[in-house]
Design a protein around this motif. Structure first.
Motif, PDB file in Angstrom:
ATOM      1  N   GLY A 164       3.462   1.950 -12.843  1.00 11.54           N
ATOM      2  CA  GLY A 164       4.248   0.969 -12.109  1.00 11.54           C
ATOM      3  C   GLY A 164       3.484   0.174 -11.072  1.00 11.54           C
ATOM      4  N   LYS A 165       2.574   0.833 -10.349  1.00 11.31           N
ATOM      5  CA  LYS A 165       1.893   0.132  -9.251  1.00 11.31           C
ATOM      6  C   LYS A 165       0.963  -0.964  -9.740  1.00 11.31           C
ATOM      7  CE  LYS A 165      -1.627   3.718  -9.010  1.00 11.31           C
ATOM      8  NZ  LYS A 165      -2.047   4.903  -8.244  1.00 11.31           N
ATOM      9  N   HIS A 166       0.670  -0.972 -11.037  1.00  4.93           N
ATOM     10  CA  HIS A 166      -0.189  -2.011 -11.605  1.00  4.93           C
ATOM     11  C   HIS A 166       0.611  -3.203 -12.112  1.00  4.93           C
ATOM     12  CE1 HIS A 166      -3.392   0.913 -11.290  1.00  4.93           C
ATOM     13  NE2 HIS A 166      -2.740   1.753 -12.068  1.00  4.93           N
ATOM     14  N   GLN A 167       1.947  -3.130 -12.011  1.00  6.57           N
ATOM     15  CA  GLN A 167       2.815  -4.196 -12.487  1.00  6.57           C
ATOM     16  C   GLN A 167       3.248  -5.070 -11.312  1.00  6.57           C
ATOM     17  OE1 GLN A 167       2.922  -4.114 -15.850  1.00  6.57           O
ATOM     18  NE2 GLN A 167       1.696  -2.255 -15.529  1.00  6.57           N
ATOM     19  N   PHE A 168       3.005  -6.361 -11.427  1.00  8.38           N
ATOM     20  CA  PHE A 168       3.231  -7.271 -10.300  1.00  8.38           C
ATOM     21  C   PHE A 168       4.695  -7.301  -9.872  1.00  8.38           C
ATOM     22  CE2 PHE A 168       4.076 -11.436  -8.384  1.00  8.38           C
ATOM     23  CZ  PHE A 168       3.123 -11.429  -7.380  1.00  8.38           C
ATOM     24  N   ILE A 169       5.616  -7.358 -10.840  1.00  9.00           N
ATOM     25  CA  ILE A 169       7.042  -7.448 -10.515  1.00  9.00           C
ATOM     26  C   ILE A 169       7.684  -6.067 -10.438  1.00  9.00           C
ATOM     27  CG2 ILE A 169       9.307  -8.272 -11.303  1.00  9.00           C
ATOM     28  CD1 ILE A 169       7.891 -10.688 -12.509  1.00  9.00           C
ATOM     29  N   PHE A 170       7.475  -5.239 -11.465  1.00  9.43           N
ATOM     30  CA  PHE A 170       8.160  -3.954 -11.508  1.00  9.43           C
ATOM     31  C   PHE A 170       7.606  -2.962 -10.489  1.00  9.43           C
ATOM     32  CE2 PHE A 170       8.749   0.380 -13.254  1.00  9.43           C
ATOM     33  CZ  PHE A 170      10.138   0.405 -13.241  1.00  9.43           C
ATOM     34  N   LEU A 224      15.402   0.295  -1.146  1.00 10.47           N
ATOM     35  CA  LEU A 224      14.730  -0.322  -2.297  1.00 10.47           C
ATOM     36  C   LEU A 224      14.077  -1.637  -1.884  1.00 10.47           C
ATOM     37  CD1 LEU A 224      16.182  -0.610  -5.894  1.00 10.47           C
ATOM     38  CD2 LEU A 224      14.877  -2.461  -4.863  1.00 10.47           C
ATOM     39  N   ILE A 225      14.853  -2.487  -1.224  1.00 10.29           N
ATOM     40  CA  ILE A 225      14.339  -3.796  -0.812  1.00 10.29           C
ATOM     41  C   ILE A 225      13.256  -3.648   0.249  1.00 10.29           C
ATOM     42  CG2 ILE A 225      14.946  -5.966   0.328  1.00 10.29           C
ATOM     43  CD1 ILE A 225      17.729  -5.691  -0.998  1.00 10.29           C
ATOM     44  N   PHE A 226      13.476  -2.743   1.208  1.00  8.93           N
ATOM     45  CA  PHE A 226      12.499  -2.590   2.282  1.00  8.93           C
ATOM     46  C   PHE A 226      11.159  -2.069   1.759  1.00  8.93           C
ATOM     47  CE2 PHE A 226      10.662  -0.176   5.925  1.00  8.93           C
ATOM     48  CZ  PHE A 226      10.440  -1.256   6.756  1.00  8.93           C
ATOM     49  N   VAL A 227      11.204  -1.050   0.915  1.00  9.16           N
ATOM     50  CA  VAL A 227       9.964  -0.472   0.390  1.00  9.16           C
ATOM     51  C   VAL A 227       9.303  -1.417  -0.601  1.00  9.16           C
ATOM     52  CG1 VAL A 227       9.000   1.432  -0.932  1.00  9.16           C
ATOM     53  CG2 VAL A 227      10.706   1.880   0.810  1.00  9.16           C
ATOM     54  N   ALA A 228      10.111  -2.170  -1.345  1.00  8.66           N
ATOM     55  CA  ALA A 228       9.533  -3.184  -2.223  1.00  8.66           C
ATOM     56  C   ALA A 228       8.757  -4.207  -1.392  1.00  8.66           C
ATOM     57  CB  ALA A 228      10.633  -3.866  -3.028  1.00  8.66           C
ATOM     58  N   ALA A 229       9.295  -4.545  -0.209  1.00  9.56           N
ATOM     59  CA  ALA A 229       8.601  -5.487   0.679  1.00  9.56           C
ATOM     60  C   ALA A 229       7.274  -4.905   1.165  1.00  9.56           C
ATOM     61  CB  ALA A 229       9.502  -5.822   1.873  1.00  9.56           C
ATOM     62  N   ILE A 230       7.288  -3.630   1.573  1.00 13.58           N
ATOM     63  CA  ILE A 230       6.056  -2.979   2.027  1.00 13.58           C
ATOM     64  C   ILE A 230       5.026  -2.938   0.899  1.00 13.58           C
ATOM     65  CG2 ILE A 230       5.030  -0.820   2.855  1.00 13.58           C
ATOM     66  CD1 ILE A 230       7.692  -0.193   4.210  1.00 13.58           C
ATOM     67  N   THR A 231       5.483  -2.633  -0.310  1.00 13.07           N
ATOM     68  CA  THR A 231       4.586  -2.556  -1.458  1.00 13.07           C
ATOM     69  C   THR A 231       3.968  -3.909  -1.767  1.00 13.07           C
ATOM     70  OG1 THR A 231       5.983  -0.794  -2.361  1.00 13.07           O
ATOM     71  CG2 THR A 231       4.390  -1.776  -3.852  1.00 13.07           C
ATOM     72  N   MET A 232       4.767  -4.967  -1.661  1.00 12.85           N
ATOM     73  CA  MET A 232       4.246  -6.320  -1.854  1.00 12.85           C
ATOM     74  C   MET A 232       3.159  -6.627  -0.826  1.00 12.85           C
ATOM     75  SD  MET A 232       7.636  -8.630  -2.624  1.00 12.85           S
ATOM     76  CE  MET A 232       6.696 -10.128  -2.314  1.00 12.85           C
ATOM     77  N   ILE A 233       3.467  -6.326   0.427  1.00  9.59           N
ATOM     78  CA  ILE A 233       2.521  -6.607   1.509  1.00  9.59           C
ATOM     79  C   ILE A 233       1.213  -5.848   1.312  1.00  9.59           C
ATOM     80  CG2 ILE A 233       2.123  -6.282   3.997  1.00  9.59           C
ATOM     81  CD1 ILE A 233       5.208  -6.715   4.323  1.00  9.59           C
ATOM     82  N   SER A 234       1.296  -4.623   0.819  1.00 10.30           N
ATOM     83  CA  SER A 234       0.111  -3.762   0.701  1.00 10.30           C
ATOM     84  C   SER A 234      -0.882  -4.245  -0.338  1.00 10.30           C
ATOM     85  CB  SER A 234       0.538  -2.334   0.349  1.00 10.30           C
ATOM     86  OG  SER A 234       1.018  -2.246  -0.969  1.00 10.30           O
ATOM     87  N   ARG A 235      -0.501  -5.190  -1.183  1.00 10.08           N
ATOM     88  CA  ARG A 235      -1.395  -5.622  -2.253  1.00 10.08           C
ATOM     89  C   ARG A 235      -2.647  -6.327  -1.744  1.00 10.08           C
ATOM     90  NH1 ARG A 235       3.191  -7.307  -6.681  1.00 10.08           N
ATOM     91  NH2 ARG A 235       3.190  -5.305  -7.753  1.00 10.08           N
ATOM     92  N   GLY A 236      -2.631  -6.763  -0.506  1.00 12.17           N
ATOM     93  CA  GLY A 236      -3.826  -7.387   0.047  1.00 12.17           C
ATOM     94  C   GLY A 236      -4.609  -6.464   0.956  1.00 12.17           C
ATOM     95  N   GLU A 237      -4.274  -5.174   0.926  1.00 11.92           N
ATOM     96  CA  GLU A 237      -4.863  -4.227   1.863  1.00 11.92           C
ATOM     97  C   GLU A 237      -6.361  -4.029   1.640  1.00 11.92           C
ATOM     98  OE1 GLU A 237      -3.682   0.127   3.759  1.00 11.92           O
ATOM     99  OE2 GLU A 237      -2.763  -0.566   1.893  1.00 11.92           O
ATOM    100  N   VAL A 238      -6.820  -4.228   0.417  1.00  8.07           N
ATOM    101  CA  VAL A 238      -8.239  -4.047   0.106  1.00  8.07           C
ATOM    102  C   VAL A 238      -8.998  -5.367   0.158  1.00  8.07           C
ATOM    103  CG1 VAL A 238      -9.905  -3.322  -1.652  1.00  8.07           C
ATOM    104  CG2 VAL A 238      -7.797  -2.010  -1.295  1.00  8.07           C
ATOM    105  N   HIS A 239      -8.414  -6.415  -0.422  1.00  4.76           N
ATOM    106  CA  HIS A 239      -9.147  -7.685  -0.537  1.00  4.76           C
ATOM    107  C   HIS A 239      -8.579  -8.824   0.323  1.00  4.76           C
ATOM    108  CE1 HIS A 239     -11.304  -5.821  -3.824  1.00  4.76           C
ATOM    109  NE2 HIS A 239     -10.166  -5.572  -4.448  1.00  4.76           N
ATOM    110  N   GLY A 240      -7.391  -8.652   0.887  1.00  7.87           N
ATOM    111  CA  GLY A 240      -6.800  -9.696   1.719  1.00  7.87           C
ATOM    112  C   GLY A 240      -6.252 -10.846   0.884  1.00  7.87           C
TER     113      GLY A 240
END
Length: 303
Positions: free
Chosen positions: A137-143, A178-194
């Protein structure tokens, strides 16, 4: 001692405390807090209190096992990007980490079974969703964000299942974590590369939606708006400043701080829900988990 710390690092102790807050908030939503407050003299013997303890143990196992499996599946990637983590550093073998993760998930399901069959089914669902997220799941942009959010939603519903009949009335509350954690997960995608301004803006809007939803619920469920205001204010204070800084500069360090603030603020979110349904007193009890999580976050990584 270093071995024990390495295994603890795999379970993200600070995050586990936020998962406990999910259970306590769900328990408050279902009316458990009001039952306990009504008869504190027989607290230790109360079946309701026993259910809370079993569900608390359940979420410790589910969350700890879920995040440990995350490191198992990411071992090769972490060897390149985060070599200091327990598995790539050699402090814990991949096999032993997987075994520990499996046993923790099993403990989580069995503990929930002591409350009800429904609780066990919810715990099993959370465990499956957690492993699915870790592996795919974590490799899927939407899901991916939805998958992670479903894990938290299930955790809140697990707390509500202390009174199974109440799930019929309050199942929809799962959309809040669900919505709150989905938001955190979205934000975290730039944690390594910005460089993830679009995701950061999306997270910002989702945060606002969450705050408005809790305010509305506090009015609809017993007119407790003034009970909730201090919790919402603290929630906004925790999540918005680091996120706004991250939106301006889009560098990994600031994005990481925004993610960390979001994860820890899950406790304040849960305290707000508890206050909305059971009053400020139980909101304070849930909020007492915050300093524990903050302390543990200084000792162990939260992402």
């Amino acid at each position: 001692m270093s071995k024990i710390k390495a295994y603890l690092q795999l379970t993200r102790p600070a995050n586990i405390v936020t998962a406990i807050a999910d259970i306590w908030a769900g328990f408050a939503v279902a009316g458990g807090a009001l039952v306990i407050f009504a008869d504190q003299t027989r607290l230790i013997d109360s079946p309701v209190f026993h259910n809370l303890l079993w569900l608390t143990l359940s979420t410790i196992g589910l969350y700890g096992g879920g995040v440990a499996f995350n490191d198992v599946f990411d071992a090769e990637l972490d060897a390149k990007e985060r070599p200091e983590r327990p598995i790539p550093s050699g402090r814990v073998s991949k096999g032993k980490a997987a075994l520990m993760a499996f046993l923790l998930l099993l403990i989580g399901i069995i503990a929930a079974w002591n409350v009800s069959t429904l609780s066990a089914l919810i715990a099993l669902t959370v465990a499956v969703l957690a492993v699915l997220y870790d592996y795919w799941g974590k490799h899927q942009f939407i899901f991916g964000p939805i998958n992670m959010g479903l894990c938290r939603a299930g955790n809140l519903l697990l707390g509500i299942s202390a009174f199974p009949v109440m799930l019929q009335s309050y199942w929809y509350l799962g959309f809040i974590p669900l919505i709150f954690v989905a938001a955190i997960t979205m934000i975290s995608r730039g944690e390594v590369h910005g460089k993830n301004r679009r995701a950061l803006k999306g997270g910002f809007l989702m945060y606002i939606f969450i705050i408005l939803s809790i305010a509305a619920l506090s009015i609809l469920e017993g007119n407790r708006f003034f009970h909730v205001i201090p919790f919402i204010a603290l929630f906004a204070y925790m999540i918005f400043p680091p996120l706004i800084k991250a939106m301006r500069e889009q560098i990994p360090q600031l994005i990481g701080k925004a993610v960390k603030a979001g994860v820890i603020s899950l406790i304040i979110l849960n305290a707000s829900l508890a206050a909305a349904f059971s009053g400020w007193q139980f909101g304070i009890i849930v909020l007492l988990l915050l300093p524990i999580s903050i302390y543990l976050a200084k000792k162990f990584a939260v992402t």
